[in-house]
Motif scaffolding. Structure first.
Motif: not given
Ligand code: GMT
Length: 384
Positions: A124-133
């Protein structure tokens, strides 16, 4: 306390931690309400203190994308009001933390202030959350949570460096229920898999790219040349078929079994000698902790929070991401000497005991009390 828990109901690490935490809290006499779209996979028992509230999403034809987050927020408003919850604990930032924020705002119009604790689990932080979406929403909802926890120091630091966070983040590591995860006598199973006393190597995951499951097969292909052994691949996901093909390409398929999703992981771990976790990123590594609790040493990468769990040269070894040769070499080192293997097994269990549920549960309980206390004034002014 009356505690609401929001999580993904699947076999994923965050869902497992949330469900096991809820079950343990219920055992301690708290009333626990799970709010999610399916009965959580590990919510497999009856307790007078456990409740499950389903979130159903309208699939009106206008919706190309059914608005789960809105349905969840509405359900949370309903459950908090009706059940008179004291605190909401949401696991995995997206979309749970933002849905909880929306519910909190709505509840304030009813004169209710519900304290929200968000636990960050990893992707939720390292992959998805960082995504600018998602980044602005993740940043906002972490900052608007009344309490934030992360499952390792590494994840805490990553969160501070990827987002502009004003909130304090408390580290509360993953935990293990040693009454369930402990060595079980499963000799008949061991004989069936390894009839000639071969060593049993195991990997469990959701077979996502981040797990680098093809490295598991490559490591095994090297070590089986020296150590007679079998590989058990447990779980299912996108990378599985590539791994199956790789087993054929590397001509090790006769020694590898793909077992798919399994409930009784502890029984498989109980017959295993070594756990492989070559992940590209791993905020904590719950699957490795489960293995260690069943006396299985771990060869892992040094990614993310893994060095906070796996102790170099004591419970296993850690290598750089992609260092297949290094991991194979250390796997052979552990397995080639029986006395050494036994020592690593003892060390793995001793380390796992530090993460015993009995040690971690009170940390969550006192954190809830701290957060509720901190929100007392807001709750009072909300009532007026
Ligand atoms: O990808 C997974 O392993 C599932 C994922 C999840 O959130 O469902 O697991 C994460 O949370 C676990 C529980 O806190 C951690 O032990 C895992 O290390 C973490 N996975 C990653 O960071 C890749």
């Amino acid at each position: 306390m009356k505690i609401g828990i929001v999580c993904y109901p699947t076999f994923g690490g965050s869902g497992v931690v949330a469900t096991e935490l809820g079950k343990a809290l219920a055992d301690r006499g708290h009333q626990v309400h799970f709010v999610t779209y399916n009965q959580p996979a590990r919510l497999d028992l009856f307790s007078e203190n456990l409740f499950y509230h389903e979130v159903s999403v309208s699939n009106y034809p206008l919706f190309d994308f059914p608005p789960y987050e809105l349905a969840l927020a509405s359900r949370l408003v309903d459950v908090v009001r009706f059940e008179k919850l004291d605190v909401l604990h949401v696991h995995y930032a997206i979309p749970h933390a933002s849905a909880a924020f929306m519910a909190k705002q709505i509840l304030m119009t009813y004169g209710i202030y519900i304290p929200v604790v968000t636990t960050l689990h990893g992707t939720d932080i390292t992959l998805v959350g960082r995504d600018r979406t998602f980044k602005p929403v993740v940043t906002f909802s972490i900052n608007k949570s009344d309490g934030v926890t992360a499952v390792s120091e590494h994840l805490r630091n990553d969160t501070y460096s990827f987002f502009e966070i004003e909130n304090d983040i408390r580290v509360i590591p993953n935990f293990i229920d040693l009454t369930r995860f402990s060595l079980k006598a499963k000799d008949h199973f061991k004989k069936a898999i390894a009839p000639f006393g071969e060593k049993i190597i195991v990997h469990t995951s959701n077979f996502r790219k981040v797990k680098r499951t093809q490295d598991v097969v490559k490591i095994f292909a090297q070590l089986v040349k020296t150590i007679p052994s079998k590989l058990l691949m447990v779980g299912d996901g996108g990378e599985r078929s590539y791994c199956e093909q790789l087993c054929r390409d590397l001509d090790v398929w006769e020694n590898v079994r793909f077992l798919g999703k399994q409930d009784a992981i502890e029984e498989i771990l109980s017959v295993s000698d070594l756990f492989l976790m070559p992940s590209e990123s791993e905020s904590f590594g719950l699957a490795a902790l489960e293995a260690m609790a069943c006396k299985v040493p771990v060869i892992s990468t040094n990614a993310g929070g893994l060095p906070e769990l796996n102790v170099e040269g004591v419970t296993g070894f850690l290598k750089d991401v992609g260092d297949v040769d290094g991991m194979a070499e250390k796997a052979i080192y552990i397995l080639e000497d029986e006395a050494r293997l036994q020592q690593f097994k003892e060390n793995a269990l001793a380390r796992a005991k530090e993460f015993d549920l009995a040690n971690i549960l009170p940390i969550y309980e006192s954190y809830y009390i701290e957060v509720i206390e901190r929100c007392k004034e807001k709750a009072l002014s909300c009532k007026m």
